[in-house]
Motif scaffolding. Sequence first.
Motif, PDB file in Angstrom:
ATOM      1  N   ASN A   1       0.841  -1.209   0.000  1.00 53.74           N
ATOM      2  CA  ASN A   1       0.000   0.000   0.000  1.00 53.74           C
ATOM      3  C   ASN A   1       0.871   1.252   0.000  1.00 53.74           C
TER       4      ASN A   1
ATOM      5  N   LYS B   1       2.170   1.769  -3.272  1.00 55.46           N
ATOM      6  CA  LYS B   1       1.085   2.096  -4.215  1.00 55.46           C
ATOM      7  C   LYS B   1       0.626   3.544  -4.066  1.00 55.46           C
ATOM      8  N   PHE B   2       0.519   4.010  -2.815  1.00 59.05           N
ATOM      9  CA  PHE B   2      -0.049   5.345  -2.582  1.00 59.05           C
ATOM     10  C   PHE B   2       1.025   6.433  -2.446  1.00 59.05           C
TER      11      PHE B   2
ATOM     12  N   ASP C   1       5.512   6.272   4.920  1.00 57.50           N
ATOM     13  CA  ASP C   1       5.646   6.661   3.514  1.00 57.50           C
ATOM     14  C   ASP C   1       5.449   8.161   3.360  1.00 57.50           C
TER      15      ASP C   1
ATOM     16  N   ILE D   1      -3.891  10.095   4.469  1.00 52.38           N
ATOM     17  CA  ILE D   1      -5.284   9.658   4.691  1.00 52.38           C
ATOM     18  C   ILE D   1      -5.987  10.713   5.551  1.00 52.38           C
TER      19      ILE D   1
ATOM     20  N   ILE E   1     -10.611   2.707   7.332  1.00 56.44           N
ATOM     21  CA  ILE E   1      -9.871   1.971   6.291  1.00 56.44           C
ATOM     22  C   ILE E   1      -9.579   0.532   6.696  1.00 56.44           C
TER      23      ILE E   1
ATOM     24  N   SER F   1     -13.258  -0.993   2.373  1.00 56.40           N
ATOM     25  CA  SER F   1     -13.215   0.451   2.603  1.00 56.40           C
ATOM     26  C   SER F   1     -12.003   1.050   1.883  1.00 56.40           C
ATOM     27  N   GLN F   2     -12.287   2.033   1.028  1.00 57.98           N
ATOM     28  CA  GLN F   2     -11.215   2.736   0.334  1.00 57.98           C
ATOM     29  C   GLN F   2     -11.470   4.234   0.479  1.00 57.98           C
ATOM     30  N   VAL F   3     -10.400   5.013   0.497  1.00 54.47           N
ATOM     31  CA  VAL F   3     -10.560   6.456   0.663  1.00 54.47           C
ATOM     32  C   VAL F   3     -10.880   7.078  -0.695  1.00 54.47           C
TER      33      VAL F   3
ATOM     34  N   GLY G   1      -7.241  -2.391  -6.329  1.00 50.15           N
ATOM     35  CA  GLY G   1      -7.360  -2.956  -4.978  1.00 50.15           C
ATOM     36  C   GLY G   1      -8.815  -3.216  -4.627  1.00 50.15           C
ATOM     37  N   THR G   2      -8.973  -3.986  -3.561  1.00 49.19           N
ATOM     38  CA  THR G   2     -10.329  -4.386  -3.165  1.00 49.19           C
ATOM     39  C   THR G   2     -10.765  -3.759  -1.857  1.00 49.19           C
ATOM     40  N   GLY G   3      -9.837  -3.157  -1.136  1.00 50.75           N
ATOM     41  CA  GLY G   3     -10.182  -2.634   0.189  1.00 50.75           C
ATOM     42  C   GLY G   3     -10.239  -3.748   1.220  1.00 50.75           C
TER      43      GLY G   3
ATOM     44  N   GLY H   1      -7.211  -5.670   1.991  1.00 49.52           N
ATOM     45  CA  GLY H   1      -5.866  -5.934   2.519  1.00 49.52           C
ATOM     46  C   GLY H   1      -5.726  -5.559   3.989  1.00 49.52           C
ATOM     47  N   LEU H   2      -6.177  -4.347   4.346  1.00 53.20           N
ATOM     48  CA  LEU H   2      -6.006  -3.896   5.733  1.00 53.20           C
ATOM     49  C   LEU H   2      -6.922  -4.652   6.682  1.00 53.20           C
TER      50      LEU H   2
HETATM   51  P1  ADP Z   1      -6.700  -1.739  -1.097  1.00 52.23           P
HETATM   52  O1  ADP Z   1      -5.326  -1.187  -1.007  1.00 52.23           O
HETATM   53  O2  ADP Z   1      -6.765  -3.063  -1.784  1.00 52.23           O
HETATM   54  O3  ADP Z   1      -7.697  -0.766  -1.610  1.00 52.23           O
HETATM   55  P2  ADP Z   1      -6.548  -1.873   1.772  1.00 52.23           P
HETATM   56  O4  ADP Z   1      -7.479  -2.465   2.753  1.00 52.23           O
HETATM   57  O5  ADP Z   1      -5.146  -2.371   1.767  1.00 52.23           O
HETATM   58  O6  ADP Z   1      -7.214  -2.080   0.361  1.00 52.23           O
HETATM   59  O7  ADP Z   1      -6.550  -0.318   1.977  1.00 52.23           O
HETATM   60  C1  ADP Z   1      -7.770   0.366   2.149  1.00 52.23           C
HETATM   61  C2  ADP Z   1      -7.647   1.811   1.769  1.00 52.23           C
HETATM   62  O8  ADP Z   1      -6.835   2.518   2.733  1.00 52.23           O
HETATM   63  C3  ADP Z   1      -6.946   2.044   0.464  1.00 52.23           C
HETATM   64  O9  ADP Z   1      -7.836   1.896  -0.630  1.00 52.23           O
HETATM   65  C4  ADP Z   1      -6.498   3.492   0.613  1.00 52.23           C
HETATM   66  O10 ADP Z   1      -7.586   4.364   0.362  1.00 52.23           O
HETATM   67  C5  ADP Z   1      -6.150   3.572   2.100  1.00 52.23           C
HETATM   68  N1  ADP Z   1      -4.696   3.377   2.321  1.00 52.23           N
HETATM   69  C6  ADP Z   1      -4.088   2.241   2.739  1.00 52.23           C
HETATM   70  N2  ADP Z   1      -2.758   2.428   2.870  1.00 52.23           N
HETATM   71  C7  ADP Z   1      -2.512   3.710   2.506  1.00 52.23           C
HETATM   72  C8  ADP Z   1      -1.327   4.509   2.430  1.00 52.23           C
HETATM   73  N3  ADP Z   1      -0.129   4.026   2.763  1.00 52.23           N
HETATM   74  N4  ADP Z   1      -1.456   5.800   2.010  1.00 52.23           N
HETATM   75  C9  ADP Z   1      -2.665   6.284   1.706  1.00 52.23           C
HETATM   76  N5  ADP Z   1      -3.816   5.590   1.761  1.00 52.23           N
HETATM   77  C10 ADP Z   1      -3.753   4.319   2.162  1.00 52.23           C
END
Ligand code: ADP
Length: 504
Positions: A250, A253-254, A286, A291, A299, A304-306, A316-318, A320-321
Amino acid sequence: MLALSRFVIKNVITRIEALYQGMKTISEGNFGHRIPIRRRDEIGRLAISFNEMTSRLQSSYATLHEEVLQRRQAEENLRILNTELEDRVRARTQDLAAANQQLRMEIEERRLAETRVEAANRAKSDFLANMSHEIRTPMNGILGMTELILLTTTEPKTRTHLGMIKQSGHALLDIINDILDLSKIEAGKTELENQMFRPRDVVASTVDLLGVTARGKGLRLAFRLDDRVPKHTIGDEGRLRQILTNIIGNAVKFTEQGSVEVSVTLAENGSSPSPDTAHLLFSIRDTGIGIPGDKLESIFESFSQVGESAHVKYGGTGLGLTISKQLVEMMGGRIWVESEPGAGSTFFFTVQLGLAHEQTKAPGTVLTALAPSVSPLRILLAEDDKISRIYAIAILEQRGHSVTAVGTGRKDLEVLKDEHFDLVLMDVRMPEMNGEEATRRIRAGEAGDPQVPIVALTAYALKGDRERFLDVGMDDYLSKPINNDELDHLLERVALRRDTADPA
Ligand code: ADP
């Protein structure tokens, strides 16, 4: 004189008679009666004393009477109270009986609801197992055939397109794996392993793997372990790697520019529950998009995705976390994030791991380091799906092995009776006789060598499936779509086993 005497005697008799009558009246209960006093002679004094006694008797009687009345009244009150109490007890007993009945009904309802939830959970697990199987089988075909075409195609554009098909297929598989994984964890069916591993190796290899993507984006990805972090720990290495991959993935990615830094130290209030436990704190910082404050909690919830566009832009699917949170909690830790939009985020998580004192790696892992050259094996492939069969034959023959293929467990047994093989690759779901039944029969000595290595080759990829196959006597497990590295390692292990058993 005689006449006087007679008069006196008569008078006395009359007065005594009056006295007697008075006493009689009084003895009949008439305490108000008084004997008339005519003279104060002996009889008169007797009458006076008698009257006094009667007076006292009358007042005693009145007191007694009053007391009796009061006692009667008290008894009456008591009776009324008793009746009221009995009424109240009766009413209360009825209330209690009704409450009991209500409670019994509620318990029964709850039991029914629990049974329904259990049944729903079982149905969900069965559905997931089937869905996993049904999706993985055609995906195996798509990815396998793509791989085969890639082997024979040199035209660059076609190779690029095939590469994209492969990438999308793997992305789809990742999503399916995430959904299945979360369902399993939520159904409480995930068990953590307890094996010795080096925390440094897990962090280093995860950073290595994600380093490719990070470098591609021009990001600096580094890690640091505090000296106090134990060299060897006991826990679920694979699950720890999964958490790190999610969070570091993540972060990469972000983040568009800057860096991602991973650090591992002992948790500050690292009061470990026992001297054999290490309480570790991981932080992943990072310099990415950050967020918003109101999303820092949500999240960690499923899907849940932002922001609406995050999914489109970053994929992504939301999940992972959510999976990471559940795993961290299973490891006795917690996970949280601090972030500033536009400046970056730091994810923290703690885990409790066992302390190991041995300095050697667990046996078995050594095999992965062996040289990839494998002498040709005779392989019996039991696979009913035509496309999967063509692909498996192609990749095995391409590695120089000879393959005999059958479509059912029954055929598998027939062929094994006549021929010797170094390995049986056994699909699990097959017509006529499934792979589990066929394995049981081979192990029971019904067909050829009961010791022949049998490896499940199956689209059943849920955690726990592997253990099920090992339980019926299989030696190992390969999930479909076949991963080339896993296949190579497996073939190496089989060849090593054969060559050590029979050096000739
Ligand atoms: P995914 O990455 O597959 O969408 P996650 O559950 O891993 O699902 O993350 C959920 C959401 O949390 C992400 O879609 C993103 O909006 C936010 N997020 C997670 N990690 C970060 C990060 N390092 N920086 C910014 N936003 C993040």
